[in-house]
Design a protein around this motif. Structure first.
Motif, PDB file in Angstrom:
ATOM      1  N   SER A  67       0.786  -1.192   0.098  1.00 37.02           N
ATOM      2  CA  SER A  67      -0.029  -0.211  -0.088  1.00 37.02           C
ATOM      3  C   SER A  67       0.988   1.327  -0.132  1.00 37.02           C
ATOM      4  O   SER A  67       0.262   2.434  -0.192  1.00 37.02           O
ATOM      5  CB  SER A  67      -0.845  -0.125   1.349  1.00 37.02           C
ATOM      6  N   LEU A  68       2.146   1.328   0.351  1.00 33.61           N
ATOM      7  CA  LEU A  68       3.047   2.445   0.226  1.00 33.61           C
ATOM      8  C   LEU A  68       3.315   2.876  -1.217  1.00 33.61           C
ATOM      9  O   LEU A  68       3.246   2.133  -2.169  1.00 33.61           O
ATOM     10  CB  LEU A  68       4.436   1.945   0.838  1.00 33.61           C
ATOM     11  N   ASP A  69       3.468   3.992  -1.280  1.00 30.70           N
ATOM     12  CA  ASP A  69       3.696   4.702  -2.658  1.00 30.70           C
ATOM     13  C   ASP A  69       5.081   5.007  -2.876  1.00 30.70           C
ATOM     14  O   ASP A  69       5.764   6.022  -2.516  1.00 30.70           O
ATOM     15  CB  ASP A  69       3.089   6.011  -2.534  1.00 30.70           C
ATOM     16  N   LEU A  70       5.860   3.778  -2.948  1.00 29.36           N
ATOM     17  CA  LEU A  70       7.468   3.737  -2.972  1.00 29.36           C
ATOM     18  C   LEU A  70       7.623   4.187  -4.408  1.00 29.36           C
ATOM     19  O   LEU A  70       7.219   3.764  -5.506  1.00 29.36           O
ATOM     20  CB  LEU A  70       8.028   2.486  -2.669  1.00 29.36           C
ATOM     21  N   LYS A  71       9.011   4.890  -4.545  1.00 27.95           N
ATOM     22  CA  LYS A  71       9.359   5.416  -5.959  1.00 27.95           C
ATOM     23  C   LYS A  71      10.632   5.171  -5.957  1.00 27.95           C
ATOM     24  O   LYS A  71      11.437   5.237  -5.028  1.00 27.95           O
ATOM     25  CB  LYS A  71       8.817   6.654  -6.184  1.00 27.95           C
ATOM     26  N   SER A  72      11.011   5.085  -7.230  1.00 25.15           N
ATOM     27  CA  SER A  72      12.681   5.223  -7.649  1.00 25.15           C
ATOM     28  C   SER A  72      13.044   6.732  -7.576  1.00 25.15           C
ATOM     29  O   SER A  72      11.895   7.490  -7.932  1.00 25.15           O
ATOM     30  CB  SER A  72      12.753   4.553  -9.369  1.00 25.15           C
ATOM     31  N   LEU A  73      14.373   6.903  -7.377  1.00 28.89           N
ATOM     32  CA  LEU A  73      14.849   8.368  -7.552  1.00 28.89           C
ATOM     33  C   LEU A  73      15.177   8.589  -8.863  1.00 28.89           C
ATOM     34  O   LEU A  73      15.867   7.953  -9.407  1.00 28.89           O
ATOM     35  CB  LEU A  73      15.667   8.163  -6.526  1.00 28.89           C
ATOM     36  N   PRO A  74      15.064   9.882  -9.264  1.00 23.24           N
ATOM     37  CA  PRO A  74      15.644  10.502 -10.243  1.00 23.24           C
ATOM     38  C   PRO A  74      16.959  10.310 -10.129  1.00 23.24           C
ATOM     39  O   PRO A  74      17.641  10.687  -9.214  1.00 23.24           O
ATOM     40  CB  PRO A  74      15.154  11.728 -10.415  1.00 23.24           C
ATOM     41  N   ARG A  75      17.580  10.489 -11.168  1.00 27.86           N
ATOM     42  CA  ARG A  75      19.391  10.493 -11.345  1.00 27.86           C
ATOM     43  C   ARG A  75      19.962  11.676 -10.551  1.00 27.86           C
ATOM     44  O   ARG A  75      20.844  11.381  -9.666  1.00 27.86           O
ATOM     45  CB  ARG A  75      19.677  10.581 -12.912  1.00 27.86           C
ATOM     46  N   GLY A  76      19.545  12.698 -10.614  1.00 28.28           N
ATOM     47  CA  GLY A  76      19.863  13.924 -10.045  1.00 28.28           C
ATOM     48  C   GLY A  76      19.861  13.961  -8.429  1.00 28.28           C
ATOM     49  O   GLY A  76      20.809  14.005  -7.716  1.00 28.28           O
ATOM     50  N   VAL A  77      18.824  13.138  -8.040  1.00 30.38           N
ATOM     51  CA  VAL A  77      18.513  12.997  -6.513  1.00 30.38           C
ATOM     52  C   VAL A  77      19.524  11.771  -6.030  1.00 30.38           C
ATOM     53  O   VAL A  77      19.984  12.074  -4.936  1.00 30.38           O
ATOM     54  CB  VAL A  77      16.664  12.664  -6.361  1.00 30.38           C
ATOM     55  N   ARG A  78      19.604  10.739  -6.735  1.00 32.74           N
ATOM     56  CA  ARG A  78      20.482   9.646  -6.417  1.00 32.74           C
ATOM     57  C   ARG A  78      21.761  10.277  -6.446  1.00 32.74           C
ATOM     58  O   ARG A  78      22.644   9.945  -5.353  1.00 32.74           O
ATOM     59  CB  ARG A  78      20.397   8.608  -7.343  1.00 32.74           C
ATOM     60  N   GLU A  79      22.269  11.083  -7.400  1.00 27.87           N
ATOM     61  CA  GLU A  79      23.617  11.635  -7.160  1.00 27.87           C
ATOM     62  C   GLU A  79      23.740  12.620  -6.013  1.00 27.87           C
ATOM     63  O   GLU A  79      24.824  12.684  -5.468  1.00 27.87           O
ATOM     64  CB  GLU A  79      23.970  12.570  -8.300  1.00 27.87           C
ATOM     65  N   ARG A  80      22.713  13.323  -5.578  1.00 30.43           N
ATOM     66  CA  ARG A  80      22.748  14.051  -4.549  1.00 30.43           C
ATOM     67  C   ARG A  80      23.038  13.502  -3.240  1.00 30.43           C
ATOM     68  O   ARG A  80      24.095  13.741  -2.462  1.00 30.43           O
ATOM     69  CB  ARG A  80      21.725  15.041  -4.216  1.00 30.43           C
ATOM     70  N   TYR A  81      22.457  12.421  -3.104  1.00 29.42           N
ATOM     71  CA  TYR A  81      22.432  11.580  -2.054  1.00 29.42           C
ATOM     72  C   TYR A  81      23.757  11.006  -2.061  1.00 29.42           C
ATOM     73  O   TYR A  81      24.531  10.694  -0.714  1.00 29.42           O
ATOM     74  CB  TYR A  81      21.302  10.485  -1.932  1.00 29.42           C
ATOM     75  N   ALA A  82      24.345  10.428  -3.048  1.00 27.43           N
ATOM     76  CA  ALA A  82      25.488   9.866  -3.180  1.00 27.43           C
ATOM     77  C   ALA A  82      26.820  10.910  -2.684  1.00 27.43           C
ATOM     78  O   ALA A  82      27.810  10.498  -2.016  1.00 27.43           O
ATOM     79  CB  ALA A  82      25.992   9.287  -4.524  1.00 27.43           C
ATOM     80  N   ARG A  83      26.423  12.188  -3.098  1.00 26.28           N
ATOM     81  CA  ARG A  83      27.692  13.188  -2.466  1.00 26.28           C
ATOM     82  C   ARG A  83      27.381  13.420  -1.131  1.00 26.28           C
ATOM     83  O   ARG A  83      28.160  13.647  -0.349  1.00 26.28           O
ATOM     84  CB  ARG A  83      27.185  14.643  -3.232  1.00 26.28           C
ATOM     85  N   GLU A  84      26.075  13.330  -0.400  1.00 34.84           N
ATOM     86  CA  GLU A  84      25.748  13.469   0.820  1.00 34.84           C
ATOM     87  C   GLU A  84      26.537  12.429   1.675  1.00 34.84           C
ATOM     88  O   GLU A  84      27.263  12.522   2.631  1.00 34.84           O
ATOM     89  CB  GLU A  84      24.392  13.669   1.281  1.00 34.84           C
ATOM     90  N   TRP A  85      26.598  11.066   1.117  1.00 31.25           N
ATOM     91  CA  TRP A  85      27.124  10.212   1.845  1.00 31.25           C
ATOM     92  C   TRP A  85      28.486  10.122   1.759  1.00 31.25           C
ATOM     93  O   TRP A  85      29.181   9.881   2.848  1.00 31.25           O
ATOM     94  CB  TRP A  85      26.768   8.593   1.173  1.00 31.25           C
ATOM     95  N   ALA A  86      29.076  10.748   0.838  1.00 31.30           N
ATOM     96  CA  ALA A  86      30.708  10.698   0.776  1.00 31.30           C
ATOM     97  C   ALA A  86      30.833  11.550   1.708  1.00 31.30           C
ATOM     98  O   ALA A  86      32.010  11.536   2.210  1.00 31.30           O
ATOM     99  CB  ALA A  86      30.909  11.072  -0.571  1.00 31.30           C
ATOM    100  N   ASN A  87      30.134  12.753   1.987  1.00 28.02           N
ATOM    101  CA  ASN A  87      30.535  13.838   2.851  1.00 28.02           C
ATOM    102  C   ASN A  87      30.521  13.265   4.401  1.00 28.02           C
ATOM    103  O   ASN A  87      31.252  13.520   5.158  1.00 28.02           O
ATOM    104  CB  ASN A  87      29.381  15.007   2.884  1.00 28.02           C
ATOM    105  N   VAL A  88      29.423  12.359   4.523  1.00 26.61           N
ATOM    106  CA  VAL A  88      29.536  11.750   5.985  1.00 26.61           C
ATOM    107  C   VAL A  88      30.523  10.809   6.124  1.00 26.61           C
ATOM    108  O   VAL A  88      31.124  10.955   7.221  1.00 26.61           O
ATOM    109  CB  VAL A  88      28.090  11.089   5.961  1.00 26.61           C
TER     110      VAL A  88
END
Length: 185
Positions: A67-88
């Motif tokens: 019942s959840l509205d799960l979604k794939s992330l657009p490429r730009g959002v995935r890249e932003r999260y990858a950068r944030e992870w690298a910062n962490v």
């Protein structure tokens, strides 16, 4: 042959076939749940105290998850999260406790962005277990270490382990864990 004799033969045969069919369905259901939930299946059986209760719980998780509205992330959002992870990860060098807490927050933020509800750890674990049953133990372990860290009781080695645990789930969530089939358009 008389009708009574035929019924005496047919009724037990039908009952045996029905019992076998129900047993086969239960076995198939159990196998499907084991495959889907991986190690989480046995953990739930242990926590529930019986296979039947555990399987009801896992089926309820599936129903909620569907019942959840799960979604794939657009490429730009995935890249932003990858950068944030690298910062962490970079932050870990100078401030390991802060980095672990930030990793927890980043994983939670990624979950929310993907469409997972983030109210309460137990519910997050149940929701994630449906598609990420093989990696959910990493999240549990990381969260436990994060709790120790917040009380300044975690060793550097434990903190390093927490980062690796968070990274495992983070990577799976970021790449959709190969489970984009449940994403809704």
């Amino acid at each position: 042959m008389s009708t009574g004799t035929l019924l005496a033969i047919i009724i037990p045969v039908v009952v045996v076939i029905a019992v076998l069919a129900v047993a086969a369905l239960l076995v198939l259901r159990r196998r499907r749940l084991r495959e889907r939930f991986g190690p989480e299946y046995e953990r739930t059986v242990e926590d529930a105290g019986s296979r039947l209760k555990a399987e009801r719980e896992l089926s309820a998780r599936e129903k909620r998850h569907d019942s959840l509205d799960l979604k794939s992330l657009p490429r730009g959002v995935r890249e932003r999260y990858a950068r944030e992870w690298a910062n962490v990860q970079e932050e870990f060098v100078d401030r390991p406790e802060d980095a672990v807490q930030d990793a927890d927050l980043l994983v939670t933020s990624l979950m929310r962005e993907r469409g997972y509800p983030t109210e309460g750890l137990d519910q997050r674990l149940r929701d994630l277990s449906v598609e990420h049953g093989r990696t959910i133990e990493h999240y549990r372990a990381a969260h436990e270490i994060n709790q120790l860290s917040m009380a300044h009781q975690a060793t550097t080695e434990q903190l390093r382990g927490a980062m690796m645990h968070y990274r495992t789930l983070f990577g799976e969530l970021l790449s959709d864990g190969g489970q984009a089939r449940h994403a809704k358009a």
